[in-house]
Design a protein around this motif. Structure first.
Motif, short mmCIF file in Angstrom:
data_model
loop_
_atom_site.label_atom_id
_atom_site.label_comp_id
_atom_site.label_asym_id
_atom_site.label_seq_id
_atom_site.Cartn_x
_atom_site.Cartn_y
_atom_site.Cartn_z
N ILE A 1 0.85 -1.20 0.00
CA ILE A 1 0.00 0.00 0.00
C ILE A 1 0.89 1.24 0.00
CG2 ILE A 1 -1.88 -1.16 1.23
CD1 ILE A 1 -0.98 0.25 3.76
N GLN A 2 0.27 2.38 -0.29
CA GLN A 2 1.00 3.63 -0.22
C GLN A 2 1.33 3.95 1.23
OE1 GLN A 2 2.13 5.38 -2.71
NE2 GLN A 2 1.19 4.13 -4.32
N ALA A 3 2.59 4.25 1.49
CA ALA A 3 3.04 4.42 2.86
C ALA A 3 2.33 5.58 3.56
CB ALA A 3 4.55 4.63 2.88
N GLU A 4 1.99 6.61 2.81
CA GLU A 4 1.41 7.80 3.44
C GLU A 4 -0.08 7.68 3.69
OE1 GLU A 4 2.50 8.28 -0.04
OE2 GLU A 4 4.46 7.82 0.78
N HIS A 5 -0.72 6.65 3.14
CA HIS A 5 -2.18 6.57 3.21
C HIS A 5 -2.61 5.33 3.97
CE1 HIS A 5 -2.34 9.80 0.30
NE2 HIS A 5 -1.49 9.14 -0.47
N PRO A 6 -3.81 5.38 4.57
CA PRO A 6 -4.35 4.17 5.20
C PRO A 6 -4.76 3.15 4.14
CG PRO A 6 -5.99 5.93 5.20
CD PRO A 6 -4.70 6.54 4.71
N PHE A 7 -5.13 1.98 4.61
CA PHE A 7 -5.55 0.93 3.67
C PHE A 7 -6.72 1.43 2.83
CE2 PHE A 7 -7.45 -3.11 2.41
CZ PHE A 7 -6.31 -3.80 2.02
N PRO A 8 -6.62 1.40 1.49
CA PRO A 8 -7.66 1.98 0.64
C PRO A 8 -9.04 1.39 0.91
CG PRO A 8 -5.70 1.37 -0.63
CD PRO A 8 -5.53 0.78 0.73
N ALA A 9 -10.04 2.26 1.06
CA ALA A 9 -11.39 1.81 1.40
C ALA A 9 -11.97 0.93 0.29
CB ALA A 9 -12.29 3.02 1.64
N GLU A 10 -11.70 1.31 -0.96
CA GLU A 10 -12.24 0.53 -2.08
C GLU A 10 -11.64 -0.87 -2.10
OE1 GLU A 10 -12.08 -1.20 -6.07
OE2 GLU A 10 -10.37 -0.23 -5.09
N LEU A 11 -10.35 -0.97 -1.79
CA LEU A 11 -9.69 -2.27 -1.74
C LEU A 11 -10.22 -3.09 -0.56
CD1 LEU A 11 -7.50 -3.42 -3.60
CD2 LEU A 11 -5.81 -2.85 -1.85
N ALA A 12 -10.47 -2.42 0.54
CA ALA A 12 -11.03 -3.09 1.71
C ALA A 12 -12.41 -3.67 1.41
CB ALA A 12 -11.11 -2.12 2.88
N GLU A 13 -13.21 -2.90 0.71
CA GLU A 13 -14.56 -3.37 0.36
C GLU A 13 -14.50 -4.60 -0.53
OE1 GLU A 13 -18.60 -1.73 -1.91
OE2 GLU A 13 -17.02 -0.33 -1.30
N ARG A 14 -13.58 -4.60 -1.49
CA ARG A 14 -13.45 -5.76 -2.37
C ARG A 14 -12.99 -6.99 -1.59
NH1 ARG A 14 -9.53 -4.91 -6.78
NH2 ARG A 14 -8.99 -2.83 -6.06
N LEU A 15 -12.11 -6.78 -0.63
CA LEU A 15 -11.62 -7.89 0.18
C LEU A 15 -12.74 -8.49 1.03
CD1 LEU A 15 -9.24 -9.62 1.00
CD2 LEU A 15 -8.66 -7.91 2.72
N VAL A 16 -13.57 -7.65 1.62
CA VAL A 16 -14.70 -8.13 2.43
C VAL A 16 -15.66 -8.92 1.56
CG1 VAL A 16 -16.71 -7.43 3.78
CG2 VAL A 16 -14.51 -6.33 4.17
N GLN A 17 -15.94 -8.43 0.36
CA GLN A 17 -16.85 -9.14 -0.55
C GLN A 17 -16.28 -10.51 -0.92
OE1 GLN A 17 -17.41 -6.42 -3.82
NE2 GLN A 17 -19.02 -5.27 -2.78
N ALA A 18 -14.97 -10.57 -1.13
CA ALA A 18 -14.35 -11.85 -1.48
C ALA A 18 -14.37 -12.81 -0.31
CB ALA A 18 -12.91 -11.62 -1.95
N ALA A 19 -14.12 -12.31 0.89
CA ALA A 19 -14.05 -13.17 2.07
C ALA A 19 -15.43 -13.58 2.57
CB ALA A 19 -13.28 -12.48 3.19
N GLY A 20 -16.45 -12.73 2.33
CA GLY A 20 -17.80 -13.04 2.79
C GLY A 20 -18.20 -12.20 3.99
N GLU A 21 -19.50 -12.00 4.16
CA GLU A 21 -20.01 -11.13 5.22
C GLU A 21 -19.69 -11.67 6.61
OE1 GLU A 21 -24.13 -10.56 4.61
OE2 GLU A 21 -23.90 -9.34 2.80
N LEU A 22 -19.52 -13.00 6.75
CA LEU A 22 -19.28 -13.59 8.06
C LEU A 22 -17.80 -13.61 8.43
CD1 LEU A 22 -21.77 -16.60 7.96
CD2 LEU A 22 -22.11 -14.33 8.94
N SER A 23 -16.96 -13.04 7.59
CA SER A 23 -15.53 -13.08 7.84
C SER A 23 -15.12 -12.04 8.87
CB SER A 23 -14.76 -12.84 6.53
OG SER A 23 -15.05 -11.54 6.04
#
Length: 519
Positions: free
Chosen positions: A223-245
């Protein structure tokens, strides 16, 4: 079975070939027929046959032209051409461009069978070689994957300090210079999400199994060192892992050889999330904040805990199950209000509570504190607060029920305990009424009265009946000597044992054993 396509413009010859041989018997399945070279080319590309039998002379596109084009797309297909004497020059041409064999018309069964047997053998050899090559390739890939995962595991555990972004990119396709690296632990009910995560993050990650947490995957993301974990990337990861993750996120580190620090944070964070039944992302920063907040107010929690524990002990003694259940709900509600109270802290307090309440069960009966110590320690093996609540509730309600039995059904309690004592001790010849009475803190006469009233038998009568029942079972199921059986049921005098057994079953022990073995 190998798939075969027949290409023949003459209808009667085409249909004749369908039944010309017992194709199934030689390992061939006819998947289709074509009426000319153009039709044969189209069906070859759609049906993907292993073998093509084709006439040479056909309108539009002849067999040789079709076969040459098929070879461009299906280089491994076996081609047998059918030709007459007048067209024998075509057969030589077919062999030159790669036809596997030819058969002269009119087709003879013996010749056709000989050619097809050879073609099938060639197909089998080709298939076996391909399978061996694929198996070897899979083995090599598996070894490479295991070796790569071992390197990643060493990196995450801090045992490998020589990694660089370029070496990680070479080994795992991960990423670019100038970035920071974050580790996440993804826990899902199924545990099988690695391919979905890679796809969701467009391959810009490394995903391996987690050997510290069941059904979990480790995800390393640049990730970019100056920024937090990208929200859009986080959303995609949650969708891939599932709502119960539950996804624990470690803080980003600027160098790849520091990634073990982010990994350790992610492990602790996801364990926190699992314990509190959280869904989605849980960050290390968030967990540290709630722990810090709890440290400032822990005295208030402890004071409330002590009061609820005291009330629980009172209600166990007061025989009020409804109030007891209500207090347990209140206790765990109080825990839920303090997320900074960690799993080990809660487990230790619950273990003390279990111990204090266990001491209320008197006289060393089953389930006393000494017998339940390991159960309290089992709390540490539970990863979710809800599981701890269920465990503690089951334990305390069970203990309350036993105390209630002792208080309100004392005679039944005593009788049940004596019966269990007989079932454990019937094999001892020294077992007696006096011994049983001492176990339940009664006089022998008082115990005799209680037993006679409850089961209609004296202790001696019940013990003798139980011993005969066990003796019958041993005689029926084993070939051991009668003297051995007598000793096992607590009557070492074989003659006396024989007399008692005959009174109970109408025959001597030896006769009974022989009779049962003949059945």
């Amino acid at each position: 079975m190998f798939k075969m396509l027949i290409v023949e413009d003459e209808r009667w010859e085409r249909e004749g070939l369908l039944d010309f041989l017992d194709w199934g018997g030689i390992g061939i399945e006819i998947v289709g027929t074509a009426v000319d070279g153009i039709d044969g080319l189209e069906k070859s590309l759609s049906l993907l046959p292993d073998i093509i039998v084709t006439d040479i002379q056909m309108p539009g596109m002849n067999g040789l032209q079709m076969a040459q084009k098929v070879r461009e797309w299906l280089p491994d297909v076996r081609i047998i051409v059918l030709t007459g004497y007048d067209d024998f020059s075509y057969a030589r041409e077919a062999i030159q461009f790669g036809a596997d064999n030819y058969v002269l018309k009119p087709v003879e069964e013996e010749e056709m069978r000989k050619v097809m047997d050879k073609v099938v053998r060639d197909c089998e050899l080709k298939r076996r070689k391909k399978q061996e090559e694929e198996a070897l390739q899979q083995e090599l890939l598996s070894r490479e994957r295991v070796a790569a995962e071992k390197k990643i595991s060493d990196l995450l555990k801090g045992r490998r300090r020589d990694a660089t972004p370029s070496s990680l990119m070479d080994e795992h396709g991960l990423s670019i210079h100038g970035l920071a690296y974050s580790v996440m632990i993804v826990v899902t009910p199924s545990g099988d999400v690695e391919s979905r995560i890679r796809q969701a993050l467009n391959g810009l990650c490394v995903v391996v199994g987690c050997d510290e947490i069941d059904q979990a995957s480790v995800v390393i993301v640049p990730i970019q060192a100056e920024h937090p974990f990208p929200a859009e990337l986080a959303e995609r990861l949650v969708q891939a892992a599932g709502e119960l993750s539950c996804i624990g996120v470690g803080e980003a580190v600027p160098e790849i050889d520091q990634i073990h620090e982010s990994y350790k944070q992610a492990v602790n964070t996801v364990r926190f999330g699992m314990f509190r039944d959280r869904r989605g992302f849980v960050t290390y920063t968030e967990v540290e904040q709630v722990k810090q907040d709890f440290s400032l107010h822990s005295h208030e929690f402890f004071k409330k805990w002590q009061e609820l524990s005291r009330q629980l002990r009172i209600q166990v003694a007061a025989n009020d199950a409804a109030k007891l259940d209500e207090l347990l709900e209140e206790l765990f509600h109080e825990i839920s209000l303090h997320p900074g109270a960690g799993k080990d802290y809660i487990a230790a307090h619950l273990n003390i509570l279990i111990g204090e309440i266990s001491l209320m069960e008197e006289n060393g009966t089953e389930g006393t504190f000494s017998g339940e110590m390991h159960l309290g320690q089992d709390l540490l093996m539970l990863n979710r607060l809800q599981d701890m609540q269920n465990y503690v509730r089951h334990f305390i309600i069970g203990l309350w029920a036993r105390l209630d039995e002792k208080r309100n059904r004392k005679d039944d309690y005593i009788v049940n305990k004596v019966i269990r004592l007989i079932e454990r001790s019937y094999g001892s010849s020294s077992f007696s009424l006096t011994m049983a009475a001492s176990e339940v803190f009664l006089s022998p006469n008082h115990l005799s009265v209680i037993l006679k009233k409850a089961i209609g038998k004296s202790l001696h009568e019940y013990l003798l009946e139980y011993r005969m029942k066990k003796a019958e079972e041993l005689l029926r199921t084993t070939r051991n000597k009668v003297s051995w059986v007598a000793e096992q049921v607590g009557i070492p005098n074989t003659s006396y044992f024989g007399t008692l057994f005959k009174q109970a079953y109408g025959m001597t022990p030896g006769e009974y054993q022989e009779f049962m073995l003949r059945k």
